[in-house]
Design a protein around this motif. Structure first.
Motif, PDB file in Angstrom:
ATOM      1  N   LEU A 167     -18.082 -13.329 -12.257  1.00  0.00           N
ATOM      2  CA  LEU A 167     -19.303 -12.417 -12.045  1.00  0.00           C
ATOM      3  C   LEU A 167     -19.492 -12.334 -10.597  1.00  0.00           C
ATOM      4  O   LEU A 167     -19.688 -11.136 -10.174  1.00  0.00           O
ATOM      5  N   LEU A 168     -19.094 -13.531  -9.766  1.00  0.00           N
ATOM      6  CA  LEU A 168     -19.137 -13.469  -8.447  1.00  0.00           C
ATOM      7  C   LEU A 168     -18.014 -12.431  -7.996  1.00  0.00           C
ATOM      8  O   LEU A 168     -18.044 -11.687  -6.885  1.00  0.00           O
ATOM      9  N   ALA A 169     -16.739 -12.679  -8.730  1.00  0.00           N
ATOM     10  CA  ALA A 169     -15.577 -11.820  -8.062  1.00  0.00           C
ATOM     11  C   ALA A 169     -16.057 -10.202  -8.451  1.00  0.00           C
ATOM     12  O   ALA A 169     -15.691  -9.496  -7.722  1.00  0.00           O
ATOM     13  N   LYS A 170     -16.422  -9.966  -9.374  1.00  0.00           N
ATOM     14  CA  LYS A 170     -17.013  -8.609  -9.762  1.00  0.00           C
ATOM     15  C   LYS A 170     -18.021  -8.048  -8.892  1.00  0.00           C
ATOM     16  O   LYS A 170     -17.910  -6.714  -8.583  1.00  0.00           O
ATOM     17  N   THR A 171     -18.914  -8.877  -8.238  1.00  0.00           N
ATOM     18  CA  THR A 171     -19.725  -8.413  -7.439  1.00  0.00           C
ATOM     19  C   THR A 171     -19.570  -8.392  -5.878  1.00  0.00           C
ATOM     20  O   THR A 171     -20.271  -8.050  -5.266  1.00  0.00           O
ATOM     21  N   GLU A 217     -13.281  -1.769  -8.565  1.00  0.00           N
ATOM     22  CA  GLU A 217     -12.887  -1.299 -10.026  1.00  0.00           C
ATOM     23  C   GLU A 217     -13.053  -2.633 -10.773  1.00  0.00           C
ATOM     24  O   GLU A 217     -13.346  -3.872 -10.298  1.00  0.00           O
ATOM     25  N   GLU A 218     -12.913  -2.574 -12.081  1.00  0.00           N
ATOM     26  CA  GLU A 218     -13.096  -3.749 -13.148  1.00  0.00           C
ATOM     27  C   GLU A 218     -11.920  -4.522 -12.698  1.00  0.00           C
ATOM     28  O   GLU A 218     -10.803  -4.461 -12.413  1.00  0.00           O
ATOM     29  N   ILE A 219     -12.148  -6.079 -13.021  1.00  0.00           N
ATOM     30  CA  ILE A 219     -11.320  -7.108 -12.680  1.00  0.00           C
ATOM     31  C   ILE A 219     -10.420  -7.035 -13.830  1.00  0.00           C
ATOM     32  O   ILE A 219     -10.811  -7.157 -15.077  1.00  0.00           O
ATOM     33  N   ASN A 220      -8.775  -7.028 -13.751  1.00  0.00           N
ATOM     34  CA  ASN A 220      -8.154  -7.188 -14.763  1.00  0.00           C
ATOM     35  C   ASN A 220      -7.705  -8.488 -15.132  1.00  0.00           C
ATOM     36  O   ASN A 220      -8.149  -9.431 -14.479  1.00  0.00           O
TER      37      ASN A 220
END
Length: 148
Positions: free
Chosen positions: A33-37, A43-46
């Motif tokens: 979640l931290l990486a996504k925000t 873009e979405e994390i792969n």
């Protein structure tokens, strides 16, 4: 994707009252979640990015576990070790040293590297090919020994 499985696994761990697994899964979810925000994340994390996140979590916990062990804090060492066990379940199977050496030998032969000066080129190729399958420290150690 790892993140989609994590939510289901968290629910199962809650129902089973498995505190150890729950703690590890929550750490994974928090890191993703931290990486996504993060700022600049568009873009979405792969899945490759998720694997890198998990490897970072394992590395952090190993470092903490080593510190706790050296200070005689078995209780905290055990907690870190339990979390490492949970997180590694979601990583690809790690190759053993002989398998990594064989792959690096092939990379060295393919690239034509002969000296330590070309270590950067070999490391780049090895890291790309072994991403998620071996620790960078092990890869670097083997490449250095092969080229010196």
């Amino acid at each position: 994707m790892i993140s989609t499985n994590i939510d289901q696994e968290i629910k199962q761990a809650m129902l089973a009252k498995d505190q150890v697994k729950l703690r590890g899964l929550r750490a994974i979810k928090a890191a993703i979640l931290l990486a996504k925000t993060e700022k600049g994340q568009t873009e979405e994390i792969n899945e490759d990015a998720e694997i890198k996140i998990l490897q970072k979590l394992v590395k952090q916990r190993k470092e903490s576990a080593d510190i706790y062990k050296s200070q005689g804090r078995e209780d905290l060492y055990q907690v870190e070790q339990e979390e490492i066990d949970v997180i590694t379940q979601y990583l690809p199977k790690q190759l053993d040293r002989s398998e990594v050496e064989a792959i690096i030998d092939a990379i060295i032969a393919e690239s034509g590297a002969t000296s330590v000066k070309e270590m950067g080129k070999v490391m780049g190729l090895a890291n790309k090919q072994l991403a998620g399958k071996a620790e960078g420290k092990l890869i670097g150690e083997i490449v250095k020994s092969k080229l010196s």
